[in-house]
Design a protein around this motif. Structure first.
Motif, short mmCIF file in Angstrom:
data_model
loop_
_atom_site.label_atom_id
_atom_site.label_comp_id
_atom_site.label_asym_id
_atom_site.label_seq_id
_atom_site.Cartn_x
_atom_site.Cartn_y
_atom_site.Cartn_z
N ILE A 20 0.84 -1.19 0.00
CA ILE A 20 0.00 0.00 0.00
C ILE A 20 0.88 1.25 0.00
O ILE A 20 1.84 1.36 0.78
N ILE A 21 0.55 2.19 -0.88
CA ILE A 21 1.26 3.48 -0.95
C ILE A 21 0.35 4.54 -0.35
O ILE A 21 -0.67 4.91 -0.95
N PRO A 22 0.66 5.03 0.84
CA PRO A 22 -0.20 6.05 1.46
C PRO A 22 -0.29 7.30 0.59
O PRO A 22 0.67 7.67 -0.09
N SER A 23 -1.45 7.92 0.59
CA SER A 23 -1.64 9.14 -0.21
C SER A 23 -0.62 10.21 0.15
O SER A 23 -0.19 10.98 -0.71
N SER A 24 -0.19 10.23 1.42
CA SER A 24 0.77 11.24 1.87
C SER A 24 2.14 11.08 1.22
O SER A 24 2.94 12.02 1.21
N LEU A 25 2.41 9.89 0.64
CA LEU A 25 3.70 9.66 -0.01
C LEU A 25 3.67 9.87 -1.52
O LEU A 25 4.71 9.93 -2.17
N LYS A 26 2.48 10.00 -2.08
CA LYS A 26 2.36 9.99 -3.54
C LYS A 26 3.13 11.12 -4.21
O LYS A 26 3.80 10.92 -5.23
N LEU A 27 3.04 12.33 -3.68
CA LEU A 27 3.71 13.46 -4.32
C LEU A 27 5.23 13.29 -4.29
O LEU A 27 5.91 13.54 -5.29
N GLU A 28 5.76 12.83 -3.16
CA GLU A 28 7.21 12.60 -3.07
C GLU A 28 7.64 11.54 -4.07
O GLU A 28 8.65 11.69 -4.78
N ILE A 29 6.90 10.43 -4.12
CA ILE A 29 7.24 9.35 -5.06
C ILE A 29 7.17 9.86 -6.49
O ILE A 29 8.05 9.59 -7.31
N ARG A 30 6.11 10.62 -6.79
CA ARG A 30 5.92 11.13 -8.15
C ARG A 30 7.09 12.02 -8.57
O ARG A 30 7.62 11.90 -9.68
N ASP A 31 7.51 12.92 -7.70
CA ASP A 31 8.61 13.83 -8.03
C ASP A 31 9.93 13.07 -8.19
O ASP A 31 10.73 13.39 -9.08
N LYS A 32 10.15 12.07 -7.38
CA LYS A 32 11.39 11.30 -7.48
C LYS A 32 11.41 10.43 -8.73
O LYS A 32 12.46 10.24 -9.35
N LEU A 33 10.26 9.92 -9.12
CA LEU A 33 10.18 9.17 -10.38
C LEU A 33 10.45 10.08 -11.57
O LEU A 33 11.14 9.69 -12.52
N ASP A 34 9.91 11.29 -11.53
CA ASP A 34 10.17 12.25 -12.61
C ASP A 34 11.66 12.54 -12.74
O ASP A 34 12.21 12.61 -13.84
N GLN A 35 12.33 12.72 -11.60
CA GLN A 35 13.76 12.98 -11.63
C GLN A 35 14.54 11.79 -12.18
O GLN A 35 15.59 11.96 -12.81
N ALA A 36 14.00 10.59 -11.99
CA ALA A 36 14.65 9.38 -12.52
C ALA A 36 14.20 9.08 -13.95
O ALA A 36 14.54 8.03 -14.49
N ASN A 37 13.44 9.98 -14.55
CA ASN A 37 12.95 9.85 -15.92
C ASN A 37 11.99 8.67 -16.09
O ASN A 37 11.93 8.03 -17.14
N ILE A 38 11.22 8.39 -15.04
CA ILE A 38 10.14 7.41 -15.13
C ILE A 38 8.83 8.21 -15.18
O ILE A 38 8.28 8.61 -14.15
N ASN A 39 8.38 8.47 -16.37
CA ASN A 39 7.22 9.36 -16.55
C ASN A 39 6.54 9.06 -17.88
O ASN A 39 6.96 8.16 -18.62
N GLU A 40 5.50 9.81 -18.19
CA GLU A 40 4.74 9.60 -19.41
C GLU A 40 5.60 9.74 -20.67
O GLU A 40 5.35 9.07 -21.67
N ARG A 41 6.57 10.61 -20.62
CA ARG A 41 7.45 10.83 -21.77
C ARG A 41 8.22 9.56 -22.14
O ARG A 41 8.46 9.29 -23.31
N MET A 42 8.55 8.74 -21.13
CA MET A 42 9.24 7.48 -21.37
C MET A 42 8.25 6.34 -21.58
O MET A 42 8.43 5.50 -22.45
N ILE A 43 7.16 6.34 -20.81
CA ILE A 43 6.19 5.26 -20.85
C ILE A 43 5.44 5.23 -22.19
O ILE A 43 5.16 4.17 -22.75
N TYR A 44 5.09 6.42 -22.70
CA TYR A 44 4.35 6.54 -23.96
C TYR A 44 5.17 7.37 -24.95
O TYR A 44 4.93 8.58 -25.11
N PRO A 45 6.15 6.76 -25.62
CA PRO A 45 7.02 7.52 -26.53
C PRO A 45 6.20 8.24 -27.61
O PRO A 45 5.25 7.68 -28.16
N GLY A 46 6.59 9.48 -27.88
CA GLY A 46 5.88 10.25 -28.89
C GLY A 46 5.24 11.49 -28.32
O GLY A 46 5.36 11.80 -27.12
#
Length: 270
Positions: A224-250
């Motif tokens: 379970i990922i608590p809602s309170s952690l979602k923003l931190e996880i999201r920002d750290k994934l973006d910094q690691a280039n795990i985002n829509e730009r990589m997931i859905y090329p184009g």
């Protein structure tokens, strides 16, 4: 990591989450730190492991859906593809099927658990499925096919060598319980490659995978990922280039990434 009454695990922070997602041990023979898990991220912890076919509440339409997809998509699909490749292609392009999407990457799963900013006030989850243990329930013909190829997942061609259509697949369980196939789709485009995709496939189009897993708690874990952690996880994934730009090329992926990335934080939390 807190263990809840239903057996799921609740992450307390980012490092806690990393430790659980990467808790696998080195292989006893080759010593490599390679996971036997597949991962599925959902942006609400209440979501079940329900296929797109189940969600249309009309599972008996499965053969009709596939037959008509094959008929109307003739101009863009291969003439010689087998039924499993057709099923994988249909799932990839949004047709309701009994396939369920997974990824070999825990970070891709985390992306899908945190990409919908409208659900930032809800707990998310990552389901972790042990492929090797799941395949312990396979009939011998399927186990032999994996052993022959020294593989722990099926390709569409490997599966087709054992059984070539859904009716035969369903009947192959005999009087035993349903079983699960973990299927690596053909790399028909960059999206499948970048998502490190895998599908699960059950010998019952009406049965949710989480209902099957209840009898085999050692085959999976739900984090379970608590809602309170979602923003931190999201920002750290973006910094690691795990985002829509990589997931859905184009251009679609770039647009989706920019839209979310530039959304006001207060709107994400409201």
């Amino acid at each position: 990591m807190e263990k809840l009454e239903d057996g799921s695990l609740k992450a307390e922070n980012w490092l806690d989450l990393q430790q659980e997602l990467f808790s696998f041990q080195p292989h006893e023979i080759h010593g490599r730190y390679r996971s036997t898990f597949a991962y599925r991220g959902v942006d609400s912890s209440k979501f079940e492991l329900e296929t797109s076919l189940m969600r249309i509440k009309n599972t008996e339409m499965e053969p009709h859906l596939l037959r008509n997809f094959n008929k109307y998509a003739r101009s863009t699909i291969k003439d010689n593809q087998n039924n499993w490749e057709l099923l994988a292609v249909a799932q990839h392009y949004g047709l309701p099927t009994r396939l369920l999407d997974w990824s070999f990457s825990p970070y891709v799963a985390l992306h899908f658990a945190t990409s919908d900013i409208s659900r930032f006030k809800e707990d998310g989850a990552v389901w972790c499925l042990d492929i090797v243990k799941v395949h312990e329930k396979l009939p011998s013909a399927f186990k032999d096919a994996l052993e022959k190829e020294k593989s722990y997942v099926f390709t569409v061609d490997m599966l087709n060598d054992v059984t070539d259509d859904l009716n035969k697949f369903d009947s192959s369980k005999g009087d035993e319980d349903d079983f699960i196939i973990c299927l690596e789709p053909p790399s028909i485009d960059e999206r499948i490659v970048n998502q490190y995709a895998m599908f699960s496939l059950m010998t019952n189009s009406n049965r949710k995978l989480n209902d099957w897993l209840v009898s085999y708690p050692e085959y999976y874990k739900k984090i379970i990922i608590p809602s309170s952690l979602k923003l931190e996880i999201r920002d750290k994934l973006d910094q690691a280039n795990i985002n829509e730009r990589m997931i859905y090329p184009g251009l679609q992926g770039i647009s989706a990434w920019l839209k979310r990335y530039c959304t006001n934080i207060e709107l994400m939390r409201s």
